[in-house]
Design a protein around this motif. Structure first.
Motif, PDB file in Angstrom:
ATOM      1  N   SER A 186       0.840  -1.212   0.000  1.00  0.00           N
ATOM      2  CA  SER A 186       0.000   0.000   0.000  1.00  0.00           C
ATOM      3  C   SER A 186       0.865   1.248   0.000  1.00  0.00           C
ATOM      4  O   SER A 186       0.585   2.209  -0.724  1.00  0.00           O
TER       5      SER A 186
ATOM      6  N   ASP B 231      -5.505  -0.441  -4.915  1.00  0.00           N
ATOM      7  CA  ASP B 231      -4.988  -1.061  -3.691  1.00  0.00           C
ATOM      8  C   ASP B 231      -6.036  -2.015  -3.125  1.00  0.00           C
ATOM      9  O   ASP B 231      -6.977  -1.602  -2.469  1.00  0.00           O
ATOM     10  N   GLU B 232      -5.850  -3.285  -3.398  1.00  0.00           N
ATOM     11  CA  GLU B 232      -6.773  -4.341  -2.957  1.00  0.00           C
ATOM     12  C   GLU B 232      -8.232  -3.985  -3.233  1.00  0.00           C
ATOM     13  O   GLU B 232      -9.056  -3.941  -2.320  1.00  0.00           O
TER      14      GLU B 232
END
Ligand code: ADP
Ligand code: MG
Length: 245
Positions: A46, A166-167
């Motif tokens: 991240s 991000d995810e």
């Protein structure tokens, strides 16, 4: 393949106090490339993503976007953030605004578009992510997968040069993951430059040009998905893959 660099990180280091969270990161993302970033929790994925549009500052190294250094602040930074869009795990939509208004807002504020023009563009993009019929709803009236597709439409509305994810599917119920990944696959096919942090190995195998494996703040492997998944070189990657596959 001759790479036309769009995002370049050279010798990037970042600390949180004593914690050396990004260690000598060198990474080039070529125009039109899809780079999937994987690795254990806490490895710096991240943080890496967030440094690319300056949501995080770094202590050393250089970051170039399309040949220009990341701006420090002000309007130039706002413009950069529009050009390198980000899609988060938590969709971060404005709860009190309609879907249409969510997608139009930054077009008006950052890109200076007139409301009618912004709304027209928003409707096109909502169509593209399969949500044309939902423009007048509020986020809470939609599923997580639908909200994440709105967030993608909102990022696309800035006409970004690249998108960071991000995810993006980690907060979704399993049955909604694919509808979001399908939108991302479509963007990849259309040539969008993407950096995607994800645990979806099927997506990494099918859509990535490269897999970047991180551990302890370092890039440990940077290879094609084929090479990475069939023959990981490092013990860290072998260990990671043995746990998730
Ligand atoms: P990942 O996304 O791979 O799980 P992160 O980039 O979120 O990893 O975090 C990397 C490391 O930095 C972790 O050890 C995390 O606890 C730490 N970290 C992340 N954000 C902060 C912060 N704002 N302040 C202090 N430490 C942080
Ligand atoms: Mg993370």
């Amino acid at each position: 393949m001759a790479v036309d660099p769009l995002i370049e990180l050279r010798g990037v280091n970042k600390f949180y106090g004593q914690l050396h969270v990004l260690q000598d990161i060198d990474l080039t993302v070529g125009r039109g490339e899809v780079v999937v970033v994987i690795g254990p929790s806490g490895s710096g994925k991240s943080t890496l993503c967030r440094t690319m549009n300056r949501l995080e500052t770094t202590q050393s190294g250089s970051i170039l976007i399309d040949g220009s250094p990341l701006p420090e602040e002000g309007r130039a930074l706002a413009k950069l953030r529009a050009e390198v869009g980000m899609v988060f795990q938590s969709f971060n939509l404005f709860a009190h605004k309609t879907v249409l208004a969510n997608v139009s807002l930054a077009q008006i504020k950052v890109r200076g578009r007139k409301k009618e023009e912004a709304d027209r563009r928003s409707r096109e993009l909502l169509e593209r992510v399969g949500l044309a019929a939902h423009a007048d709803k509020f986020p809470a009236q939609m599923s997580g997968g639908q909200q994440q597709r709105v967030a993608i439409a909102r990022a696309l509305a800035m006409d970004p040069k690249a998108l960071l994810f991000d995810e993006p599917t980690s907060a979704l119920d399993p049955e909604m993951i694919n509808e979001v990944l399908e939108v991302m696959r479509q963007l990849a096919r259309e040539g969008m430059t993407m950096v995607v942090v994800t645990h979806e190995m099927g997506f990494a195998r099918s859509a990535a040009n490269r897999v970047v494996f991180m551990a302890d703040g370092r890039i440990v492997e940077d290879r094609t998905p084929e090479a990475f998944f069939t023959a990981p070189e490092s013990d860290r990657a072998k260990d990671f893959l043995s746990k998730i596959l």
